[in-house]
Design a protein around this motif. Structure first.
Motif, short mmCIF file in Angstrom:
data_model
loop_
_atom_site.label_atom_id
_atom_site.label_comp_id
_atom_site.label_asym_id
_atom_site.label_seq_id
_atom_site.Cartn_x
_atom_site.Cartn_y
_atom_site.Cartn_z
N GLY A 189 0.65 -1.32 0.07
CA GLY A 189 0.02 0.10 0.00
C GLY A 189 0.73 1.35 -0.12
N ASP A 231 -2.42 5.11 -2.12
CA ASP A 231 -3.22 3.93 -2.44
C ASP A 231 -3.41 3.20 -1.02
N PRO A 232 -4.49 2.75 -0.57
CA PRO A 232 -4.81 2.21 0.57
C PRO A 232 -4.49 0.73 0.83
N GLY A 233 -4.38 0.10 -0.38
CA GLY A 233 -4.19 -1.30 -0.52
C GLY A 233 -5.22 -2.08 -0.20
N THR A 241 -8.56 -3.48 1.79
CA THR A 241 -9.19 -3.09 3.10
C THR A 241 -10.37 -3.93 3.37
N GLU A 284 -4.98 -2.12 4.74
CA GLU A 284 -3.59 -2.72 4.70
C GLU A 284 -2.23 -1.72 4.91
N ARG A 285 -2.42 -0.65 4.01
CA ARG A 285 -1.34 0.38 4.05
C ARG A 285 -1.13 0.89 5.65
N GLN A 312 2.46 -7.84 3.46
CA GLN A 312 1.26 -7.87 2.84
C GLN A 312 -0.06 -8.32 3.53
#
Length: 439
Positions: free
Chosen positions: A221, A231-233, A235, A241-242, A297
């Motif tokens: 993220g 980018d939050p990655g 969720t 995730e970020r 991750q």
């Protein structure tokens, strides 16, 4: 007779203002004469020195080695070299990705000229991280012997070179390993010692360089989105995730640094930065000469089969780092591994898929420098990562997926055992690096 005008002669007094300088000048002249004679008889230290010797004795040591060993051996060329993580690799031919080099399958012996009884033998297999382990070599000056077709050869280089690589910090010090292939390294004036660019490896303990890092932690993220935001990655529920991976990276870094390691987090949690490309996370990791690159991750998926943790490693490396971390997580947490199994590794550890010899996982492939084909795959990566296609400082890269937030068990374990997971991750890294334990 009585002489009324007689005056007794006076004794002359020494003129110290004249005598003392004359004595000093005389002594200084004698000193210069004696020093010159000694200088003409004693070898002067103006050349390269090894093994704690002066340059004269170092030269004699190499002369003896050439006379007794090197001149009686045939030679093989060394046309390329580099490191992957902390493992030094040597190539007979200029390295070409997806082309097998004649050195693979051969046995390489290092003889420490400082302590000739110290010899270390390594079989060059296909795994880049299992060739010459720079972290385990004692200090010394080593010549290189290659066994090929039941015959011993000395390794030589057409090009004159000197290049240094370092290991991670252990007990406050690093091993600096310098490849020398310089025929005149020990020469003084017209006095020649070596008749070829023989390859030697010099290992010295040293203080770590301030501008280098040992490990890069890359929390997923936080890349730059099309509109410039972060980018939050992945969720799911309360988890992003970020943010979760950044928090985990900060705490893992703290544990590793308490053992003396130099750790860089590839991004902060404010300014978005891409993984690939000039100025990106991998770009910075190369510039800081990192040895290991670990991407963290958390996943999401619509499939019920997608659950559990896993770690991916390169087709060109061993599974040791991934295995050490996954085993540590299994010992110390309730995390379970993915139900998938590749049959060659313990559950949860996978060699990433291969695409025409390239690692399918982008991070694993692009962190290994020239040896994993960084900057060569298709137009996109040729443009983004072209800066690394000739890099000899390859990082041992892996990805670590802690599980899937969309799976109830994974979600629960991450919610309740995050601290244990972080500690176990750090411990798995330390175990593999042989730091702070009994391994």
């Amino acid at each position: 007779m009585y002489r009324p005008n007689y005056v007794p002669k006076q004794k002359k007094k020494l003129n110290y203002k004249v005598v003392v300088p004359l004595v000093v000048l005389f002594a200084l002249g004698m000193y210069i004469i004696v020093a010159t004679l000694i200088k003409n008889e004693t070898p002067q230290e103006t050349g390269y020195a090894i093994c704690g010797l002066n340059d004269y004795d170092s030269r004699k040591l190499l002369e003896k080695r050439q006379e007794e060993v090197l001149k009686n051996m045939e030679t093989l060329p060394m046309n390329d070299y580099g490191v992957y993580g902390e493992s030094l690799t040597l190539y007979q031919n200029a390295f070409s990705f997806n082309t097998a080099d004649p050195m693979i399958g051969r046995t390489v012996t290092l003889t420490n000229l400082c302590k000739p009884q110290e010899q270390f033998t390594f079989l060059f297999g296909s795994n880049l991280d299992m060739r010459i382990p720079l972290d385990t070599l004692p200090e010394g000056f080593y010549d290189v012997d290659v066994l090929a077709d039941l015959k011993h050869y000395a390794l030589v280089s057409d090009a004159t070179l000197t290049d240094t690589f370092s290991t991670v910090v252990r007990d406050g010090l690093v091993n600096n390993a310098t490849i020398h292939a310089t025929q005149d390294l020990f020469d003084i004036g017209e006095e020649k010692v070596l008749n070829k660019n023989y390859v030697f490896l010099e290992v010295k303990s040293a203080q770590p360089a301030e501008e280098e890092y040992d490990i890069v932690l890359d929390p997923a993220g936080g890349s730059i989105q099309y509109n410039g935001t972060s980018d939050p990655g992945n969720t799911y529920g309360e988890f992003i995730e970020r943010d979760e991976m950044y928090t985990a990276a900060v705490e893992i870094k703290s544990i590793l640094e308490s053992h003396g390691l130099r750790v860089l987090i590839a991004r902060d949690n404010i300014t978005p930065v891409n993984v690939f490309g000039a100025g990106g996370r991998i770009y910075d990791a190369y510039n800081f000469k990192a040895k290991y690159y670990i991407q963290l991750q958390l996943g999401t998926s619509g499939s019920s089969m997608d659950r559990g943790m896993m770690s991916l490693f390169s087709n060109h490396a061993s599974n040791r780092l991934s295995t050490s971390i996954v085993n540590s997580l299994l010992r110390s947490t309730s995390l379970q591994t993915t139900p998938y199994d590749d049959g060659d590794n313990i559950n949860g550890v996978f060699r990433t898929s291969s695409l025409s010899g390239f690692d399918y996982n982008d991070v694993v492939r692009e962190t290994g420098g020239k040896f994993t084909g960084s900057g060569l795959l298709d137009e996109d990566f040729s443009e983004l990562q072209g800066f690394a296609k000739d890099f000899r400082n390859g990082m041992y890269g892996i990805t670590l997926l802690y599980g899937y937030l969309t799976d109830g068990d994974d979600y629960h374990v991450w919610s309740t055992e995050k601290d244990k997971i972080i500690e176990a991750t750090a411990q798995g890294i330390l175990d593999q690096l042989n730091i702070g334990g009994e391994n």
